[in-house]
Design a protein around this motif. Structure first.
Motif, PDB file in Angstrom:
ATOM      1  N   GLY A 189       0.834  -1.201   0.000  1.00 62.90           N
ATOM      2  CA  GLY A 189       0.000   0.000   0.000  1.00 62.90           C
ATOM      3  C   GLY A 189       0.859   1.237   0.000  1.00 62.90           C
ATOM      4  N   GLY A 190       0.250   2.342  -0.415  1.00 60.55           N
ATOM      5  CA  GLY A 190       0.988   3.607  -0.444  1.00 60.55           C
ATOM      6  C   GLY A 190       0.049   4.786  -0.340  1.00 60.55           C
ATOM      7  N   ILE A 191       0.643   5.934  -0.105  1.00 55.37           N
ATOM      8  CA  ILE A 191      -0.138   7.150   0.109  1.00 55.37           C
ATOM      9  C   ILE A 191       0.440   8.278  -0.726  1.00 55.37           C
ATOM     10  N   LEU A 192      -0.441   9.002  -1.377  1.00 55.03           N
ATOM     11  CA  LEU A 192      -0.010  10.149  -2.182  1.00 55.03           C
ATOM     12  C   LEU A 192      -0.785  11.372  -1.727  1.00 55.03           C
ATOM     13  N   THR A 193      -0.055  12.334  -1.160  1.00 54.84           N
ATOM     14  CA  THR A 193      -0.701  13.557  -0.692  1.00 54.84           C
ATOM     15  C   THR A 193      -0.445  14.662  -1.703  1.00 54.84           C
ATOM     16  N   GLU A 194      -1.507  15.334  -2.114  1.00 53.03           N
ATOM     17  CA  GLU A 194      -1.354  16.463  -3.033  1.00 53.03           C
ATOM     18  C   GLU A 194      -2.004  17.674  -2.386  1.00 53.03           C
ATOM     19  N   MET A 195      -1.322  18.824  -2.538  1.00 53.24           N
ATOM     20  CA  MET A 195      -1.775  19.993  -1.777  1.00 53.24           C
ATOM     21  C   MET A 195      -1.973  21.191  -2.692  1.00 53.24           C
ATOM     22  N   SER A 196      -2.942  22.021  -2.321  1.00 52.82           N
ATOM     23  CA  SER A 196      -3.081  23.313  -2.978  1.00 52.82           C
ATOM     24  C   SER A 196      -2.891  24.352  -1.882  1.00 52.82           C
ATOM     25  N   ALA A 197      -1.919  25.240  -2.086  1.00 52.37           N
ATOM     26  CA  ALA A 197      -1.591  26.165  -0.987  1.00 52.37           C
ATOM     27  C   ALA A 197      -1.030  27.488  -1.486  1.00 52.37           C
ATOM     28  N   GLU A 198      -1.063  28.502  -0.624  1.00 49.41           N
ATOM     29  CA  GLU A 198      -0.321  29.745  -0.812  1.00 49.41           C
ATOM     30  C   GLU A 198       0.926  29.593   0.050  1.00 49.41           C
ATOM     31  N   PRO A 199       1.886  30.538  -0.004  1.00 50.75           N
ATOM     32  CA  PRO A 199       3.107  30.340   0.786  1.00 50.75           C
ATOM     33  C   PRO A 199       2.847  30.097   2.268  1.00 50.75           C
ATOM     34  N   ASP A 200       1.819  30.728   2.837  1.00 54.15           N
ATOM     35  CA  ASP A 200       1.638  30.554   4.288  1.00 54.15           C
ATOM     36  C   ASP A 200       0.308  29.910   4.668  1.00 54.15           C
ATOM     37  N   ARG A 201      -0.422  29.393   3.687  1.00 52.47           N
ATOM     38  CA  ARG A 201      -1.755  28.864   4.005  1.00 52.47           C
ATOM     39  C   ARG A 201      -2.117  27.700   3.082  1.00 52.47           C
ATOM     40  N   VAL A 202      -2.645  26.653   3.681  1.00 60.22           N
ATOM     41  CA  VAL A 202      -3.090  25.503   2.884  1.00 60.22           C
ATOM     42  C   VAL A 202      -4.547  25.711   2.471  1.00 60.22           C
ATOM     43  N   HIS A 203      -4.837  25.566   1.169  1.00 60.45           N
ATOM     44  CA  HIS A 203      -6.251  25.607   0.740  1.00 60.45           C
ATOM     45  C   HIS A 203      -6.916  24.263   1.025  1.00 60.45           C
ATOM     46  N   HIS A 204      -6.294  23.237   0.472  1.00 60.09           N
ATOM     47  CA  HIS A 204      -6.787  21.890   0.763  1.00 60.09           C
ATOM     48  C   HIS A 204      -5.669  20.879   0.537  1.00 60.09           C
ATOM     49  N   VAL A 205      -5.855  19.718   1.145  1.00 66.38           N
ATOM     50  CA  VAL A 205      -4.923  18.601   0.942  1.00 66.38           C
ATOM     51  C   VAL A 205      -5.775  17.435   0.471  1.00 66.38           C
ATOM     52  N   VAL A 206      -5.298  16.727  -0.557  1.00 63.56           N
ATOM     53  CA  VAL A 206      -5.980  15.488  -0.950  1.00 63.56           C
ATOM     54  C   VAL A 206      -5.084  14.339  -0.506  1.00 63.56           C
ATOM     55  N   LEU A 207      -5.621  13.516   0.381  1.00 60.65           N
ATOM     56  CA  LEU A 207      -4.869  12.373   0.906  1.00 60.65           C
ATOM     57  C   LEU A 207      -5.354  11.130   0.159  1.00 60.65           C
ATOM     58  N   GLY A 208      -4.491  10.608  -0.717  1.00 66.60           N
ATOM     59  CA  GLY A 208      -4.877   9.455  -1.545  1.00 66.60           C
ATOM     60  C   GLY A 208      -4.263   8.181  -1.000  1.00 66.60           C
ATOM     61  N   ILE A 209      -5.087   7.154  -0.891  1.00 68.70           N
ATOM     62  CA  ILE A 209      -4.635   5.889  -0.299  1.00 68.70           C
ATOM     63  C   ILE A 209      -4.903   4.730  -1.266  1.00 68.70           C
ATOM     64  N   GLY A 210      -3.902   3.934  -1.493  1.00 64.20           N
ATOM     65  CA  GLY A 210      -4.081   2.724  -2.300  1.00 64.20           C
ATOM     66  C   GLY A 210      -3.637   1.529  -1.484  1.00 64.20           C
ATOM     67  N   ILE A 211      -4.505   0.523  -1.337  1.00 65.16           N
ATOM     68  CA  ILE A 211      -4.128  -0.691  -0.592  1.00 65.16           C
ATOM     69  C   ILE A 211      -4.365  -1.902  -1.495  1.00 65.16           C
ATOM     70  N   ASP A 212      -3.336  -2.722  -1.632  1.00 62.40           N
ATOM     71  CA  ASP A 212      -3.484  -3.926  -2.454  1.00 62.40           C
ATOM     72  C   ASP A 212      -4.164  -5.004  -1.615  1.00 62.40           C
ATOM     73  N   VAL A 213      -5.405  -5.299  -1.979  1.00 66.93           N
ATOM     74  CA  VAL A 213      -6.222  -6.155  -1.124  1.00 66.93           C
ATOM     75  C   VAL A 213      -6.427  -7.537  -1.745  1.00 66.93           C
ATOM     76  N   ASN A 214      -7.284  -7.603  -2.757  1.00 63.82           N
ATOM     77  CA  ASN A 214      -7.675  -8.926  -3.298  1.00 63.82           C
ATOM     78  C   ASN A 214      -7.194  -9.187  -4.721  1.00 63.82           C
ATOM     79  N   MET A 215      -6.515  -8.238  -5.329  1.00 66.33           N
ATOM     80  CA  MET A 215      -6.113  -8.465  -6.731  1.00 66.33           C
ATOM     81  C   MET A 215      -5.128  -9.629  -6.818  1.00 66.33           C
TER      82      MET A 215
END
Ligand code: BTN
Length: 324
Positions: free
Chosen positions: A187-213
């Motif tokens: 499994g792994g995690i990919l965080t992507e952010m939208s921000a100004e120099p001193d402020r975060v607008h939003h963070v997208v926390l993406g999670i992938g887990i290898d389960v049944n494939m």
């Protein structure tokens, strides 16, 4: 006849067969209509036995995640306020980011059965066939951008704790956010952010887990270093239950992170498999550094002790554990 009537009858009599004639009579339709409906259910992945002298029997249901099943018993306060479940998408991170730009509330979760353009860390592709978990969460923390990497660590803590709790499998975390078991990634995690120099607008926390494939779905170059939860537990995993557990652990750890970031670092260290090992860190082709993974700093960066004893702090890179 309502859409799910036949399915309900089959579910109720899972231990025995129900004849086509009985189903037709109970639902007031023709036997051909019953047969056609059974055919559709089979196409959707339901395994139904048909014995001419006995009738139909439901053997197994498809492994799909249904919104109502996820919501059932989900006791989170922020994560999962809005749940979007899709059969497929290019990347749940891309979709969640566009929802965030359009004002999606904090805690919005996007889940897909499979991705056609899954994204991994360091610009890699995340192979995303059906059978695994792919989700992205929109967060709006009131933090300066330099603290955002801690959210990635928080995600890894939540995922590793969920797997440990739900499946009793002692997975670990390889810096910064790879979920590992027995030397292989699952499994792994990919965080992507939208921000100004001193402020975060939003963070997208993406999670992938290898389960049944099936592992053969992965490209050869990653297959030998990868594993799945099903392989390691020798059985098919209930993805809905695991997803619910991941959402509640995320809810719990996100609240802890907002209250006191260092609690995340403390827990991360308990689950870590990197610190104390001899490692190499690749920053790109031909750009590799070797040393002992000495510690994490307050911002979640890796502190490396080089051969000459000098300390180097690493914010991003691909870690290979050479010797534990
Ligand atoms: C890694 O490289 O280890 C991170 C992989 C992250 C994959 C997940 S799957 C759900 C979300 N959507 C994406 O496109 N990527 C992340």
């Amino acid at each position: 006849m309502r859409k799910d009537d036949i399915l309900r009858f089959l579910m109720r009599s899972r231990t025995g067969h129900v004849s086509g004639g009985d189903l037709a009579k109970k639902l007031n339709v023709s036997r051909t209509a019953v047969w056609k409906h059974i055919k559709t259910l089979k196409q959707k992945g339901y395994s139904i036995e048909a014995i001419p002298s006995k009738g139909y029997r439901l053997l197994s249901v498809p492994d799909v995640i249904l919104p109502d099943d996820v919501r059932k018993g989900l006791k989170t306060s922020v994560i999962g306020r809005k749940l979007h479940l899709l059969p497929e998408t290019v990347s749940t991170n891309t979709l969640a980011a566009s929802m965030a730009r359009e004002g999606a509330v904090e805690g919005t979760v996007v889940i897909a059965e499979f991705q056609t353009g899954g994204k991994g860390r360091l610009g890699r592709t995340w192979t995303s066939p059906p059978g695994n978990l792919y989700l992205s969460v929109v967060l709006r923390p009131d933090i300066p951008p330099y603290k955002a990497p801690l959210i990635t660590l928080m995600g890894a803590v939540a995922v590793a704790s969920s797997i440990r709790e739900q499946l009793k499998l002692r997975v670990g975390i390889k810096w910064p956010n790879d979920i590992y078991f027995a030397g292989k990634k699952m499994g792994g995690i990919l965080t992507e952010m939208s921000a100004e120099p001193d402020r975060v607008h939003h963070v997208v926390l993406g999670i992938g887990i290898d389960v049944n494939m099936e592992l053969k779905e992965l490209p050869l170059e990653v297959r030998r270093m990868s594993t799945t939860l099903a392989v390691e537990t020798c059985g098919k995993i209930d993805r809905t239950a695991l997803l619910r557990q991941v959402l509640s652990e995320l809810d719990r750890w996100y609240a802890k992170f907002l209250e006191n970031e260092s609690s995340v670092l403390t827990e991360w260290r308990k689950l870590d498999i990197t610190l104390g090992s001899s490692v190499s860190v690749a920053f790109g082709p031909g750009n590799v550094m070797e040393g002992i993974a000495d510690d994490l700093d307050q911002e979640g960066r890796l502190v490396l002790r080089l051969k000459d004893g000098a300390l180097r702090t690493v914010a991003a890179g691909d870690v290979t554990i050479l010797k534990r």
